[in-house]
Design a protein around this motif. Structure first.
Motif, PDB file in Angstrom:
ATOM      1  N   VAL A  40      45.196  34.911  38.226  1.00  0.00           N
ATOM      2  CA  VAL A  40      44.164  35.830  37.755  1.00  0.00           C
ATOM      3  C   VAL A  40      44.035  36.945  38.788  1.00  0.00           C
ATOM      4  O   VAL A  40      43.972  36.677  39.986  1.00  0.00           O
ATOM      5  CB  VAL A  40      42.797  35.116  37.608  1.00  0.00           C
ATOM      6  CG1 VAL A  40      41.699  36.097  37.254  1.00  0.00           C
ATOM      7  CG2 VAL A  40      42.884  34.017  36.567  1.00  0.00           C
ATOM      8  N   LYS A  41      44.016  38.183  38.309  1.00  0.00           N
ATOM      9  CA  LYS A  41      43.778  39.318  39.199  1.00  0.00           C
ATOM     10  C   LYS A  41      42.433  39.927  38.852  1.00  0.00           C
ATOM     11  O   LYS A  41      41.943  39.794  37.734  1.00  0.00           O
ATOM     12  CB  LYS A  41      44.886  40.359  39.047  1.00  0.00           C
ATOM     13  CG  LYS A  41      46.208  39.902  39.634  1.00  0.00           C
ATOM     14  CD  LYS A  41      47.161  41.045  39.791  1.00  0.00           C
ATOM     15  CE  LYS A  41      48.413  40.583  40.516  1.00  0.00           C
ATOM     16  NZ  LYS A  41      49.345  41.688  40.732  1.00  0.00           N
ATOM     17  N   LYS A  42      41.850  40.592  39.845  1.00  0.00           N
ATOM     18  CA  LYS A  42      40.554  41.243  39.668  1.00  0.00           C
ATOM     19  C   LYS A  42      40.731  42.747  39.709  1.00  0.00           C
ATOM     20  O   LYS A  42      41.612  43.263  40.395  1.00  0.00           O
ATOM     21  CB  LYS A  42      39.590  40.798  40.762  1.00  0.00           C
ATOM     22  CG  LYS A  42      39.263  39.330  40.695  1.00  0.00           C
ATOM     23  CD  LYS A  42      38.273  38.916  41.740  1.00  0.00           C
ATOM     24  CE  LYS A  42      38.028  37.415  41.593  1.00  0.00           C
ATOM     25  NZ  LYS A  42      36.768  37.013  42.113  1.00  0.00           N
ATOM     26  N   GLU A  56      33.203  44.899  37.412  1.00  0.00           N
ATOM     27  CA  GLU A  56      34.272  44.029  37.888  1.00  0.00           C
ATOM     28  C   GLU A  56      34.780  43.199  36.712  1.00  0.00           C
ATOM     29  O   GLU A  56      33.990  42.777  35.870  1.00  0.00           O
ATOM     30  CB  GLU A  56      33.762  43.106  38.989  1.00  0.00           C
ATOM     31  CG  GLU A  56      33.349  43.830  40.249  1.00  0.00           C
ATOM     32  CD  GLU A  56      32.856  42.889  41.338  1.00  0.00           C
ATOM     33  OE1 GLU A  56      33.028  41.660  41.211  1.00  0.00           O
ATOM     34  OE2 GLU A  56      32.296  43.393  42.323  1.00  0.00           O
ATOM     35  N   GLU A  58      38.339  40.471  35.312  1.00  0.00           N
ATOM     36  CA  GLU A  58      39.529  39.700  35.644  1.00  0.00           C
ATOM     37  C   GLU A  58      40.522  39.774  34.501  1.00  0.00           C
ATOM     38  O   GLU A  58      40.126  39.932  33.340  1.00  0.00           O
ATOM     39  CB  GLU A  58      39.163  38.231  35.890  1.00  0.00           C
ATOM     40  CG  GLU A  58      38.268  38.013  37.078  1.00  0.00           C
ATOM     41  CD  GLU A  58      37.918  36.551  37.296  1.00  0.00           C
ATOM     42  OE1 GLU A  58      38.024  35.749  36.336  1.00  0.00           O
ATOM     43  OE2 GLU A  58      37.531  36.209  38.424  1.00  0.00           O
ATOM     44  N   ARG A  60      44.636  38.106  33.316  1.00  0.00           N
ATOM     45  CA  ARG A  60      45.708  37.152  33.602  1.00  0.00           C
ATOM     46  C   ARG A  60      47.043  37.876  33.689  1.00  0.00           C
ATOM     47  O   ARG A  60      47.311  38.789  32.923  1.00  0.00           O
ATOM     48  CB  ARG A  60      45.778  36.093  32.505  1.00  0.00           C
ATOM     49  CG  ARG A  60      44.542  35.226  32.484  1.00  0.00           C
ATOM     50  CD  ARG A  60      44.590  34.219  31.370  1.00  0.00           C
ATOM     51  NE  ARG A  60      43.440  33.326  31.481  1.00  0.00           N
ATOM     52  CZ  ARG A  60      43.218  32.308  30.698  1.00  0.00           C
ATOM     53  NH1 ARG A  60      44.058  32.017  29.733  1.00  0.00           N
ATOM     54  NH2 ARG A  60      42.154  31.556  30.875  1.00  0.00           N
ATOM     55  N   LYS A 128      39.387  33.357  28.000  1.00  0.00           N
ATOM     56  CA  LYS A 128      39.373  33.603  29.442  1.00  0.00           C
ATOM     57  C   LYS A 128      38.948  32.367  30.230  1.00  0.00           C
ATOM     58  O   LYS A 128      38.922  32.377  31.451  1.00  0.00           O
ATOM     59  CB  LYS A 128      38.442  34.774  29.750  1.00  0.00           C
ATOM     60  CG  LYS A 128      38.905  36.071  29.117  1.00  0.00           C
ATOM     61  CD  LYS A 128      38.213  37.246  29.716  1.00  0.00           C
ATOM     62  CE  LYS A 128      38.574  38.538  29.026  1.00  0.00           C
ATOM     63  NZ  LYS A 128      39.931  38.934  29.115  1.00  0.00           N
TER      64      LYS A 128
END
Length: 136
Positions: A40-42, A56, A58, A60, A128
């Protein structure tokens, strides 16, 4: 009082002696406790609105596996695209979005046999959440 105690003892003996059948899982009607594993990236984008606000989020990326007790239910790769919003909040902004190409995914039943995905499988990989309780 003695009668009550006697009935409780008889009931407990009867209940403990009953034959208990172990349920054999099937592909239909059983619940799967599925865990999703992957990266997972933010990210952050600015939503203008009345007052500008940093949002913010997230998304995948890459290869993911969905499994129940080390039995694969789904495996595949998320593709990332840049999604551009022009008509929300008063200003334009972009963010990364995970997408799914079903040609890059495989799905299995509880016995480990490859199957065609159902809507529940697709909903599972679109979700998610990292933990799911799903009835297939």
């Amino acid at each position: 009082m003695r009668l009550t105690c006697f009935l409780i003892m008889i009931t407990s003996v009867f209940m403990s002696c009953q034959k208990r059948e172990k349920k054999i899982p099937s592909d239909f009607g059983d619940y799967f406790n599925i865990k999703a594993k992957g990266t997972v990236k933010k990210g952050i984008y600015v939503f203008c609105g009345v007052v500008a606000k940093e949002i913010e989020y997230e998304y995948r990326v890459g290869k993911w596996i969905f499994e129940d007790n080390n039995v694969k239910i789904a495996e595949g790769e998320y593709e990332v695209v840049i999604n551009k919003e022009e008509n929300l909040g008063g200003c334009e902004y972009s963010y990364y979005l995970s997408t799914i190409n079903l040609d890059k995914w495989k799905f299995w039943n509880k016995r480990g046999e490859l199957i065609e995905p159902t809507e529940k499988h697709i909903d599972l990989i679109k979700s998610k959440e990292l933990k799911h309780r799903v009835n297939f």
